[in-house]
Motif scaffolding. Structure first.
Motif, PDB file in Angstrom:
ATOM      1  N   THR A  16       0.825  -1.212   0.000  1.00 13.42           N
ATOM      2  CA  THR A  16       0.000   0.000   0.000  1.00 13.42           C
ATOM      3  C   THR A  16       0.852   1.251   0.000  1.00 13.42           C
ATOM      4  N   LEU A  17       1.957   1.252   0.718  1.00 13.30           N
ATOM      5  CA  LEU A  17       2.834   2.419   0.763  1.00 13.30           C
ATOM      6  C   LEU A  17       3.538   2.636  -0.576  1.00 13.30           C
ATOM      7  N   VAL A  18       3.966   1.554  -1.233  1.00 11.88           N
ATOM      8  CA  VAL A  18       4.590   1.665  -2.555  1.00 11.88           C
ATOM      9  C   VAL A  18       3.598   2.257  -3.543  1.00 11.88           C
ATOM     10  N   GLY A  19       2.372   1.758  -3.534  1.00  7.36           N
ATOM     11  CA  GLY A  19       1.349   2.271  -4.430  1.00  7.36           C
ATOM     12  C   GLY A  19       1.002   3.728  -4.154  1.00  7.36           C
ATOM     13  N   GLN A  20       0.942   4.110  -2.876  1.00  3.40           N
ATOM     14  CA  GLN A  20       0.602   5.487  -2.526  1.00  3.40           C
ATOM     15  C   GLN A  20       1.706   6.456  -2.929  1.00  3.40           C
ATOM     16  N   VAL A  21       2.969   6.085  -2.720  1.00  6.64           N
ATOM     17  CA  VAL A  21       4.081   6.946  -3.098  1.00  6.64           C
ATOM     18  C   VAL A  21       4.132   7.103  -4.614  1.00  6.64           C
ATOM     19  N   ALA A  22       3.909   6.011  -5.350  1.00 10.36           N
ATOM     20  CA  ALA A  22       3.883   6.095  -6.817  1.00 10.36           C
ATOM     21  C   ALA A  22       2.742   7.004  -7.277  1.00 10.36           C
ATOM     22  N   ALA A  23       1.595   6.915  -6.630  1.00  9.81           N
ATOM     23  CA  ALA A  23       0.463   7.775  -6.978  1.00  9.81           C
ATOM     24  C   ALA A  23       0.757   9.237  -6.653  1.00  9.81           C
ATOM     25  N   ASP A  24       1.458   9.488  -5.543  1.00 11.26           N
ATOM     26  CA  ASP A  24       1.818  10.862  -5.183  1.00 11.26           C
ATOM     27  C   ASP A  24       2.788  11.464  -6.193  1.00 11.26           C
ATOM     28  N   ILE A  25       3.743  10.665  -6.676  1.00  9.69           N
ATOM     29  CA  ILE A  25       4.683  11.154  -7.690  1.00  9.69           C
ATOM     30  C   ILE A  25       3.933  11.416  -8.992  1.00  9.69           C
ATOM     31  N   ARG A  26       3.037  10.525  -9.371  1.00  8.84           N
ATOM     32  CA  ARG A  26       2.249  10.693 -10.603  1.00  8.84           C
ATOM     33  C   ARG A  26       1.389  11.948 -10.527  1.00  8.84           C
ATOM     34  N   LYS A  27       0.898  12.261  -9.324  1.00  9.28           N
ATOM     35  CA  LYS A  27       0.025  13.415  -9.135  1.00  9.28           C
ATOM     36  C   LYS A  27       0.744  14.748  -9.367  1.00  9.28           C
ATOM     37  N   ILE A  28       2.074  14.753  -9.313  1.00 14.69           N
ATOM     38  CA  ILE A  28       2.835  15.981  -9.553  1.00 14.69           C
ATOM     39  C   ILE A  28       2.563  16.508 -10.954  1.00 14.69           C
ATOM     40  N   ARG A  29       2.472  15.599 -11.925  1.00 11.47           N
ATOM     41  CA  ARG A  29       2.168  15.994 -13.303  1.00 11.47           C
ATOM     42  C   ARG A  29       1.392  14.858 -13.971  1.00 11.47           C
ATOM     43  N   ILE A  30       0.072  14.872 -13.842  1.00  9.79           N
ATOM     44  CA  ILE A  30      -0.792  13.833 -14.396  1.00  9.79           C
ATOM     45  C   ILE A  30      -0.716  13.879 -15.926  1.00  9.79           C
ATOM     46  N   PRO A  31      -0.659  12.731 -16.588  1.00  9.96           N
ATOM     47  CA  PRO A  31      -0.562  12.720 -18.052  1.00  9.96           C
ATOM     48  C   PRO A  31      -1.766  13.404 -18.711  1.00  9.96           C
ATOM     49  N   GLU A  32      -1.487  14.211 -19.727  1.00  8.45           N
ATOM     50  CA  GLU A  32      -2.565  14.891 -20.436  1.00  8.45           C
ATOM     51  C   GLU A  32      -2.826  14.171 -21.760  1.00  8.45           C
ATOM     52  N   PRO A  33      -4.058  14.229 -22.277  1.00 13.01           N
ATOM     53  CA  PRO A  33      -4.437  13.367 -23.403  1.00 13.01           C
ATOM     54  C   PRO A  33      -4.043  13.875 -24.787  1.00 13.01           C
ATOM     55  N   TYR A  34      -3.570  15.103 -24.935  1.00 13.84           N
ATOM     56  CA  TYR A  34      -3.297  15.627 -26.271  1.00 13.84           C
ATOM     57  C   TYR A  34      -1.898  15.283 -26.773  1.00 13.84           C
ATOM     58  N   HIS A  35      -0.888  15.536 -25.961  1.00  7.80           N
ATOM     59  CA  HIS A  35       0.487  15.219 -26.349  1.00  7.80           C
ATOM     60  C   HIS A  35       1.034  14.010 -25.585  1.00  7.80           C
ATOM     61  N   GLY A  36       0.355  13.642 -24.494  1.00  8.85           N
ATOM     62  CA  GLY A  36       0.818  12.524 -23.678  1.00  8.85           C
ATOM     63  C   GLY A  36       1.863  12.926 -22.664  1.00  8.85           C
ATOM     64  N   GLU A  87      -7.713  13.811 -30.364  1.00 10.47           N
ATOM     65  CA  GLU A  87      -7.279  14.343 -31.651  1.00 10.47           C
ATOM     66  C   GLU A  87      -6.912  15.815 -31.574  1.00 10.47           C
ATOM     67  N   GLY A  88      -7.614  16.588 -30.792  1.00 10.29           N
ATOM     68  CA  GLY A  88      -7.356  18.026 -30.713  1.00 10.29           C
ATOM     69  C   GLY A  88      -8.126  18.765 -31.786  1.00 10.29           C
ATOM     70  N   LYS A  89      -7.823  20.032 -31.939  1.00 15.28           N
ATOM     71  CA  LYS A  89      -8.522  20.838 -32.935  1.00 15.28           C
ATOM     72  C   LYS A  89      -8.051  20.476 -34.331  1.00 15.28           C
ATOM     73  N   THR A  90      -8.975  20.506 -35.294  1.00 16.19           N
ATOM     74  CA  THR A  90      -8.609  20.194 -36.670  1.00 16.19           C
ATOM     75  C   THR A  90      -8.505  21.443 -37.504  1.00 16.19           C
ATOM     76  N   GLY A  91      -8.730  22.578 -36.948  1.00 19.51           N
ATOM     77  CA  GLY A  91      -8.634  23.832 -37.690  1.00 19.51           C
ATOM     78  C   GLY A  91      -9.992  24.308 -38.143  1.00 19.51           C
ATOM     79  N   GLY A  92     -10.776  23.419 -38.673  1.00 15.64           N
ATOM     80  CA  GLY A  92     -12.138  23.745 -39.035  1.00 15.64           C
ATOM     81  C   GLY A  92     -12.291  24.601 -40.296  1.00 15.64           C
ATOM     82  N   LYS A  93     -11.202  25.082 -40.901  1.00 13.41           N
ATOM     83  CA  LYS A  93     -11.310  25.935 -42.096  1.00 13.41           C
ATOM     84  C   LYS A  93     -11.510  25.073 -43.320  1.00 13.41           C
ATOM     85  N   GLY A  94     -12.490  25.420 -44.089  1.00 10.97           N
ATOM     86  CA  GLY A  94     -12.740  24.714 -45.327  1.00 10.97           C
ATOM     87  C   GLY A  94     -13.511  23.425 -45.159  1.00 10.97           C
ATOM     88  N   LYS A  95     -13.794  23.003 -43.935  1.00  7.59           N
ATOM     89  CA  LYS A  95     -14.559  21.775 -43.714  1.00  7.59           C
ATOM     90  C   LYS A  95     -16.000  22.129 -43.419  1.00  7.59           C
TER      91      LYS A  95
END
Length: 182
Positions: free
Chosen positions: A139-159, A173-181
Motif C-alpha cells: 500500500t505504501l509503494v502504491g501510494q508513493v507512486a500515486a503521489d509522484i504521478r500526481k505531480i504531473r498527471i498525463p494529459e491526453p493531447y500530447h501525452g 485528436e485536438g482541434k482540426t482547424g475547421g477551415k474549409g470543412k
C-alpha cells in the motif's frame, strides 16, 4: 463466507508469522511488517500455511475475513520478495534525477520539484525518464507512486506527464482547424 478468506496463505522459507493480542507480525529477509486485526478474526499458522479463521458472526466479519487474508498475503510477499512500481516521464526536456534521499523532477514547471523519499521506500532513477518506487509495504509503494504521478498527471493531447510504465493514455485528436470543412 468469503471465498478469498478461505484460501490458505503459503509461507515461504525464511518468513515467520506471529499473531498475539490482535497484532499480526510478519518477519522476513527484507524486513518486518505489522497489522492490527480487529473483529472476530483469528490467524492460525500450521506448518507452511497460514489460515485466517472467523471466530464469530456479524459486524462485517465476512468482509474482514477476506480483507485480512489479502493483507496477510501482501505482507508475506512484501517481506520475502518486495514490491515495485515503475513510472515513466514523458515531455520535451523533462527529466528526473536522484540527489541523496530526494528525487528532483524537472517536469515543465518554472522550478524543479523535490520529492523526498518516505521511510521504508526506496526510489531509484535508472535513466532520466524513469522512476522506480520499491519497498516491502504494497500500500505504501502504491501510494508513493500515486503521489509522484500526481505531480504531473498525463494529459491526453500530447501525452506529456508522469504515468505508470504499463499505463495506456487515451489520446485525443485536438482541434482540426475547421477551415474549409463543412
Amino acid at each position: 463466507m468469503s471465498r478469498i478468506g478461505k484460501l490458505p496463505v503459503s509461507i515461504p522459507a525464511g518468513v515467520s508469522i506471529t499473531f498475539e493480542n490482535g497484532l499480526l507480525t510478519v518477519k522476513g529477509s527484507k524486513g518486518t511488517l505489522t497489522q492490527e486485526v480487529v473483529g472476530k478474526i483469528d490467524i492460525k499458522v500450521e506448518g507452511t500455511e497460514a489460515h485466517v479463521v472467523k471466530t464469530g458472526e456479524g459486524d462485517g466479519v465476512d468482509a474482514k475475513h477476506g480483507l485480512y487474508r489479502a493483507l496477510l498475503h501482501n505482507m508475506v510477499v512484501g517481506v520475502s520478495e518486495g514490491y515495485s512500481k515503475s513510472l515513466k516521464v514523458n515531455g520535451v526536456g523533462w527529466k528526473v534525477a536522484k540527489q541523496g534521499n530526494k528525487v528532483v523532477l524537472n517536469v515543465g514547471f518554472s522550478h524543479p520539484v523535490d520529492f523526498t523519499e518516505p521511510a521504508g521506500i526506496k526510489i531509484d532513477c535508472p535513466n532520466p525518464n524513469e522512476i522506480v518506487v520499491s519497498g516491502i509495504d504494497k500500500t505504501l509503494v502504491g501510494q508513493v507512486a500515486a503521489d509522484i504521478r500526481k505531480i504531473r498527471i498525463p494529459e491526453p493531447y500530447h501525452g506529456y506527464g508522469i504515468a505508470y510504465k504499463d499505463e495506456v493514455i487515451e489520446r485525443k485528436e485536438g482541434k482540426t482547424g475547421g477551415k474549409g470543412k463543412k
